[in-house]
Design a protein around this motif. Structure first.
Motif, PDB file in Angstrom:
ATOM      1  N   GLY A 131       6.669   1.007  16.829  1.00  8.78           N
ATOM      2  CA  GLY A 131       6.559   0.241  15.596  1.00  8.78           C
ATOM      3  C   GLY A 131       6.005  -1.143  15.867  1.00  8.78           C
ATOM      4  O   GLY A 131       5.208  -1.678  15.086  1.00  8.78           O
ATOM      5  N   ALA A 132       6.433  -1.726  16.977  1.00  6.77           N
ATOM      6  CA  ALA A 132       5.930  -3.050  17.352  1.00  6.77           C
ATOM      7  C   ALA A 132       4.430  -2.993  17.625  1.00  6.77           C
ATOM      8  O   ALA A 132       3.676  -3.913  17.270  1.00  6.77           O
ATOM      9  CB  ALA A 132       6.662  -3.575  18.572  1.00  6.77           C
ATOM     10  N   LEU A 133       3.973  -1.901  18.243  1.00  7.27           N
ATOM     11  CA  LEU A 133       2.543  -1.766  18.506  1.00  7.27           C
ATOM     12  C   LEU A 133       1.761  -1.559  17.206  1.00  7.27           C
ATOM     13  O   LEU A 133       0.775  -2.247  16.938  1.00  7.27           O
ATOM     14  CB  LEU A 133       2.289  -0.578  19.439  1.00  7.27           C
ATOM     15  N   ALA A 134       2.225  -0.601  16.401  1.00  7.58           N
ATOM     16  CA  ALA A 134       1.501  -0.263  15.176  1.00  7.58           C
ATOM     17  C   ALA A 134       1.493  -1.406  14.176  1.00  7.58           C
ATOM     18  O   ALA A 134       0.507  -1.637  13.487  1.00  7.58           O
ATOM     19  CB  ALA A 134       2.118   0.988  14.544  1.00  7.58           C
ATOM     20  N   SER A 183      -3.182  -1.031  24.381  1.00  6.43           N
ATOM     21  CA  SER A 183      -3.325  -1.865  23.195  1.00  6.43           C
ATOM     22  C   SER A 183      -3.832  -3.258  23.563  1.00  6.43           C
ATOM     23  O   SER A 183      -4.727  -3.807  22.914  1.00  6.43           O
ATOM     24  CB  SER A 183      -1.982  -1.961  22.466  1.00  6.43           C
ATOM     25  N   VAL A 184      -3.268  -3.842  24.631  1.00  2.00           N
ATOM     26  CA  VAL A 184      -3.669  -5.192  25.049  1.00  2.00           C
ATOM     27  C   VAL A 184      -5.125  -5.197  25.515  1.00  2.00           C
ATOM     28  O   VAL A 184      -5.920  -6.054  25.117  1.00  2.00           O
ATOM     29  CB  VAL A 184      -2.741  -5.706  26.173  1.00  2.00           C
ATOM     30  N   VAL A 185      -5.490  -4.228  26.366  1.00  2.00           N
ATOM     31  CA  VAL A 185      -6.864  -4.172  26.867  1.00  2.00           C
ATOM     32  C   VAL A 185      -7.850  -3.981  25.715  1.00  2.00           C
ATOM     33  O   VAL A 185      -8.920  -4.600  25.680  1.00  2.00           O
ATOM     34  CB  VAL A 185      -7.010  -3.037  27.906  1.00  2.00           C
ATOM     35  N   VAL A 187     -11.147 -13.762  15.068  1.00  2.00           N
ATOM     36  CA  VAL A 187     -10.123 -13.398  16.057  1.00  2.00           C
ATOM     37  C   VAL A 187      -8.821 -13.026  15.368  1.00  2.00           C
ATOM     38  O   VAL A 187      -8.177 -12.026  15.699  1.00  2.00           O
ATOM     39  CB  VAL A 187      -9.899 -14.553  17.058  1.00  2.00           C
ATOM     40  N   ASP A 188      -8.418 -13.839  14.373  1.00  2.00           N
ATOM     41  CA  ASP A 188      -7.175 -13.547  13.653  1.00  2.00           C
ATOM     42  C   ASP A 188      -7.264 -12.201  12.936  1.00  2.00           C
ATOM     43  O   ASP A 188      -6.296 -11.429  12.906  1.00  2.00           O
ATOM     44  CB  ASP A 188      -6.875 -14.653  12.641  1.00  2.00           C
ATOM     45  N   LYS A 189      -8.424 -11.915  12.354  1.00  2.00           N
ATOM     46  CA  LYS A 189      -8.602 -10.654  11.653  1.00  2.00           C
ATOM     47  C   LYS A 189      -8.518  -9.479  12.614  1.00  2.00           C
ATOM     48  O   LYS A 189      -7.871  -8.460  12.332  1.00  2.00           O
ATOM     49  CB  LYS A 189      -9.945 -10.645  10.932  1.00  2.00           C
ATOM     50  N   LEU A 190      -9.148  -9.635  13.771  1.00  2.00           N
ATOM     51  CA  LEU A 190      -9.099  -8.571  14.774  1.00  2.00           C
ATOM     52  C   LEU A 190      -7.674  -8.327  15.244  1.00  2.00           C
ATOM     53  O   LEU A 190      -7.250  -7.194  15.450  1.00  2.00           O
ATOM     54  CB  LEU A 190      -9.974  -8.948  15.980  1.00  2.00           C
ATOM     55  N   ARG A 191      -6.927  -9.409  15.400  1.00  2.00           N
ATOM     56  CA  ARG A 191      -5.551  -9.291  15.863  1.00  2.00           C
ATOM     57  C   ARG A 191      -4.710  -8.533  14.842  1.00  2.00           C
ATOM     58  O   ARG A 191      -3.866  -7.722  15.185  1.00  2.00           O
ATOM     59  CB  ARG A 191      -4.984 -10.690  16.101  1.00  2.00           C
ATOM     60  N   ARG A 192      -4.974  -8.791  13.564  1.00  2.00           N
ATOM     61  CA  ARG A 192      -4.208  -8.108  12.519  1.00  2.00           C
ATOM     62  C   ARG A 192      -4.611  -6.643  12.395  1.00  2.00           C
ATOM     63  O   ARG A 192      -3.798  -5.783  12.081  1.00  2.00           O
ATOM     64  CB  ARG A 192      -4.416  -8.813  11.171  1.00  2.00           C
ATOM     65  N   GLN A 193      -5.888  -6.356  12.641  1.00  2.00           N
ATOM     66  CA  GLN A 193      -6.392  -5.001  12.410  1.00  2.00           C
ATOM     67  C   GLN A 193      -6.353  -4.129  13.656  1.00  2.00           C
ATOM     68  O   GLN A 193      -6.710  -2.957  13.581  1.00  2.00           O
ATOM     69  CB  GLN A 193      -7.833  -5.065  11.904  1.00  2.00           C
ATOM     70  N   ALA A 194      -5.953  -4.693  14.784  1.00  2.00           N
ATOM     71  CA  ALA A 194      -5.928  -3.913  16.028  1.00  2.00           C
ATOM     72  C   ALA A 194      -5.087  -2.666  15.844  1.00  2.00           C
ATOM     73  O   ALA A 194      -3.989  -2.719  15.317  1.00  2.00           O
ATOM     74  CB  ALA A 194      -5.359  -4.751  17.169  1.00  2.00           C
TER      75      ALA A 194
END
Length: 566
Positions: A307-310, A363-365, A553-560
């Motif tokens: 859940g933390a990842l998703a 996920s991090v990579v 960057v913020d958008k990418l972080r949210r959509q990862a």
């Protein structure tokens, strides 16, 4: 009714026996083999005629006394022996077989045994990718956990119950060390072959510590037999004839109403706890009484982790790594943080123990590569990857595919190998790192000098950068012994063509001493704390482009997107 012809009756008997068997044996009234017919080589590694005069103890594997006694009782009572599972001795190992028995029609007191080869279910990982203990040939814990899912699912699909037996055999390693090298090697290989033969699929057994083993097996195998077999092998190989005492406890998994992958993770978690426990710290009885609770807790924790990842329940922050000569940032380390800003140390530790750390690493990579690809102004980034992940063939293959998707961004990323004390198969890990480096990705060894991260790692594995553990840096200004160690690390790294980084640099005095010792780069509060936004390349002009880049960057972080569930 006309009397039956004894020869014809015996022929029918033999035909019936061979309808289900590969080998037929006949025992005389004294329990010795008086007749042998069929393919004996697959079972015991010799011809059928060589079995004449042998006893069951000579062809059965250690720990088979229960089956042997059952056969003797059936022979004495003149009744049929229903199929039993048995392990047979064979040069260099053991053979899995099913055995059944019948009173011989025309020879009162004699008893016939039909022996059939037991087919072995293949496990998921190709044989050439399985990581094994060099002593026993058993799977390393990580490899054992990786294929537990496939083994449990295959068994359940066949309608079979599965157990996990944890075997404690204190003194096995000491006994091996008391022998000659050749004798000790033969002893440990026989222990490994015996446990593999008793496992599901013939290859779901693991050496989890020096004197500890885990075996995934069907209910037809008694866990106590596994312990007894090791004890018998030890006694037979002990020059003093004393042997050891082994203990075992089997955990039933068939009553647990969970999916096979979740049961497998609970198995991995139990094995990890078993391996790490010191004398008296681990209670098999306690674990057995709470296996269902253990599985349920594991499932819950895995769900929270996923859940933390998703839901992006963690974020990345960035800390600079500078050139000590100029103190200018060269690149930055991406560190994970929970939503409240705290370190995810406990979450990461759990993920490593339970075998799902690869999902976090992926996920991090993925996030780092995506950020670098979308924004060329961002300074190079190092991403942490657990050594346990790198030892997974599945993860390493996916990592290579991911790197190949980002031909430019991957050259601006470094992979920092963490938790190197968990490296078990150096050959496999070295090949993975070499393939990564061929893709122009630099590789860094984290926490050099701490715990098991010794000079041996630099000898066996290919790195570009070495990060010196902060424990040596903390008191560097006043501790002459630490200075000597850091100097030695720096000089060795220079000889090997490696770049050195010192972490935990918090004071000016530390930085000055590091420069005199030959360390090239530094990381710590002196040069900057971790920040939410990544650093950019020197000379990048501050303008509206900065805000636009930060927004991307913020958008990418949210959509990862979190990696696919395995």
């Amino acid at each position: 009714m006309a009397p039956q012809d004894p020869k014809r009756e015996r022929a029918r008997f033999v035909a019936t026996a061979f309808a289900r068997a590969d080998l037929l044996l006949e025992l005389d009234a004294q329990g010795r083999i008086s007749y042998a017919l069929g393919a004996a080589s697959w079972a015991v590694g010799r011809g059928a005629e060589e079995l004449i005069g042998k006893t069951l103890d000579e062809i059965f594997a250690p720990g088979s006394s229960k089956v042997r006694d059952t056969i003797r009782l059936a022979a004495q009572q003149g009744r049929r022996l229903r199929p039993e599972r048995v392990l047979l001795r064979r040069a260099g190992g053991f053979t899995r077989a099913n055995i059944a028995g019948f009173p011989v029609p025309d020879a009162p007191g004699n008893f016939a045994l039909s022996i059939a080869h037991e087919e072995e279910e293949p496990v998921a990982t190709p044989a050439n990718e399985v990581q094994r203990s060099p002593e026993t040939g058993l799977r390393e814990p990580a490899s054992f956990a990786a294929d537990a899912t496939a083994a449990i699912k295959a068994a359940r699909d066949r309608g079979e119950d599965v157990k996990l037996t944890l075997v404690e055999a204190p003194g096995v390693t000491a006994l091996k060390n008391s022998m000659t090298v050749a004798a000790g090697s033969e002893f440990m290989q026989q222990v490994g072959a015996f446990l593999k033969a008793g496992s599901v699929g013939g290859d779901t057994a693991s050496q989890v510590a020096d004197d500890k083993f885990s075996v995934l097996h069907g209910t037809g195998v008694d866990g106590n037999v596994l312990a007894a077999g090791i004890a018998e092998l030890a006694k037979a190989h002990d020059p003093k004839g004393k042997g050891i005492v082994a203990k075992a406890y089997a955990l039933k998994l068939d009553d647990v109403d969970m999916s096979s992958p979740d049961v497998a993770r609970a198995v991995a978690f139990a094995v990890s706890r078993f391996a790490e426990a010191q004398d008296g710290e681990f209670s098999l009885d306690s674990l057995s009484s709470s296996i269902e609770e253990l599985v349920e807790k594991t499932v819950k924790d895995v769900a929270q982790f996923r859940g933390a990842l998703a839901g992006q329940g963690f974020s990345l922050v960035f800390q600079p790594i500078v050139d000590l000569a100029t103190e200018q940032p060269l690149y930055q380390e991406a560190l994970t943080r929970l939503q409240d800003g705290s370190s995810p140390f406990r979450m990461v530790t759990f993920a490593e123990e339970i075998g799902v750390i690869a999902e976090l690493d992926q996920s991090v990579v993925t996030q780092v590569l995506t950020m670098l690809d979308k924004d060329p102004s961002i300074l190079d980034i190092t991403a942490n990857v657990s050594a346990r992940s790198l030892q997974s063939a599945a993860f390493s293959n996916e990592l290579e595919k991911l790197l190949e998707r980002f031909p430019d961004a991957r050259q601006r990323m470094l992979i920092e190998v963490t938790e190197s004390k968990r490296i078990a198969n150096f050959d496999f890990t070295a090949k993975v790192l070499e393939r990564i480096r061929k893709l122009k990705v630099r590789v860094c060894l984290d926490d050099f000098g701490a715990g098991a991260t010794t000079f041996e790692y630099l000898r066996l594995l290919p790195f570009d950068v070495v990060k010196i553990d902060g424990g040596y840096i903390k008191d560097l200004g006043d501790n002459l012994r630490d200075r000597a160690f850091v100097r030695a690390m720096a000089e060795l790294s220079k000889e090997l063509g490696l770049v050195t980084v010192a972490e935990w640099v918090e004071a000016r005095k530390q930085a000055d001493v590091l420069k005199t010792l030959g360390v090239q780069r530094g990381q710590g509060f002196l040069f900057g704390r971790a920040a939410e936004k990544p650093l950019r390349k020197p000379g990048f002009v501050e303008s509206d482009n900065v805000a636009a880049a930060d927004a991307r960057v913020d958008k990418l972080r949210r959509q990862a997107v979190a990696p696919k569930r395995r």
